[in-house]
Enzyme design. Structure first.
Site, short mmCIF file in Angstrom:
data_model
loop_
_atom_site.label_atom_id
_atom_site.label_comp_id
_atom_site.label_asym_id
_atom_site.label_seq_id
_atom_site.Cartn_x
_atom_site.Cartn_y
_atom_site.Cartn_z
N ASP A 32 0.05 5.08 0.91
CA ASP A 32 -0.11 6.03 2.01
C ASP A 32 -0.11 5.31 3.35
O ASP A 32 -0.91 4.41 3.60
CB ASP A 32 -1.41 6.82 1.83
CG ASP A 32 -1.42 7.66 0.57
OD1 ASP A 32 -0.33 8.05 0.11
OD2 ASP A 32 -2.52 7.92 0.04
N ASP A 56 0.88 -1.16 0.00
CA ASP A 56 0.00 0.00 0.00
C ASP A 56 0.92 1.22 0.00
O ASP A 56 2.07 1.13 0.41
CB ASP A 56 -0.88 -0.03 1.25
CG ASP A 56 -1.74 1.21 1.38
OD1 ASP A 56 -2.39 1.58 0.39
OD2 ASP A 56 -1.74 1.81 2.47
#
Length: 176
Positions: free
Chosen positions: A10, A8
């Site tokens: 952020d 991922d």
């Protein structure tokens, strides 16, 4: 087949919801988290293909354009290059939250598409995230799931949990 490290963005690679930056909508908002360059370089050195899978609802909501996202990802690549770290490919969902699209995490489509495109075996791969949708997407795709960050704020049940990406990379290097 290769093995993959699906990350991922952020909260795993870069800061988000900090004093310095709320959301990453332009390159000037992008700051690598401590140890991320070293961690991704370690994954590269261990033979993992490294991918970013990221929900970017800000595009669908009108907070940024796809050109802005490309500029952010170019900055990410430049920042990581200072560590000799390489991202092999990036998949993103540009749709609004709750749009019902097939690509937004917690659905696994971004992971599955990258795995097919790059001939990666999800069963030999990891999905690393900082939120429950990341863990669920990884689980549905058949990867080993890793949660980074404070576990007490999540209901996710990952296969592994570490305080940050570098701690996970250090552990993995010892256990491969």
């Amino acid at each position: 087949m290769d093995k993959g490290m699906f990350l991922d963005r952020d909260g795993v690679i870069n800061e988000v919801l900090t004093q310095r930056v709320k959301f990453v909508n332009k390159p000037g908002d992008f700051y690598l988290l401590d140890g991320v360059g070293e961690a991704i370089k370690a994954f590269n050195d261990m033979g993992f293909r490294v991918f970013v899978v990221t929900n970017q609802g800000g595009i669908g909501l009108g907070y940024m354009t796809e050109d802005s996202l490309t500029a952010i990802h170019n900055k990410m690549a430049d920042d990581l290059a200072q560590y000799g770290a390489v991202i092999d490919d990036i998949a993103y969902c540009p749709h609004k939250p709750h749009a019902g699209c097939p690509c937004r995490k917690p659905k696994p489509q971004m992971i599955l598409d990258l795995a097919e495109k790059h001939v990666v075996d999800p069963g030999q791969s990891y999905m690393v995230g900082d939120r429950e949708p990341d863990i669920e997407a990884g689980r549905q795709a058949g990867t080993t799931t890793v949660l980074v960050g404070a576990k007490d704020r999540h209901t996710a049940e990952p296969d592994k949990h570490f305080p940050n990406l570098l701690t996970f990379a250090s552990w993995l290097k010892k256990h491969l």
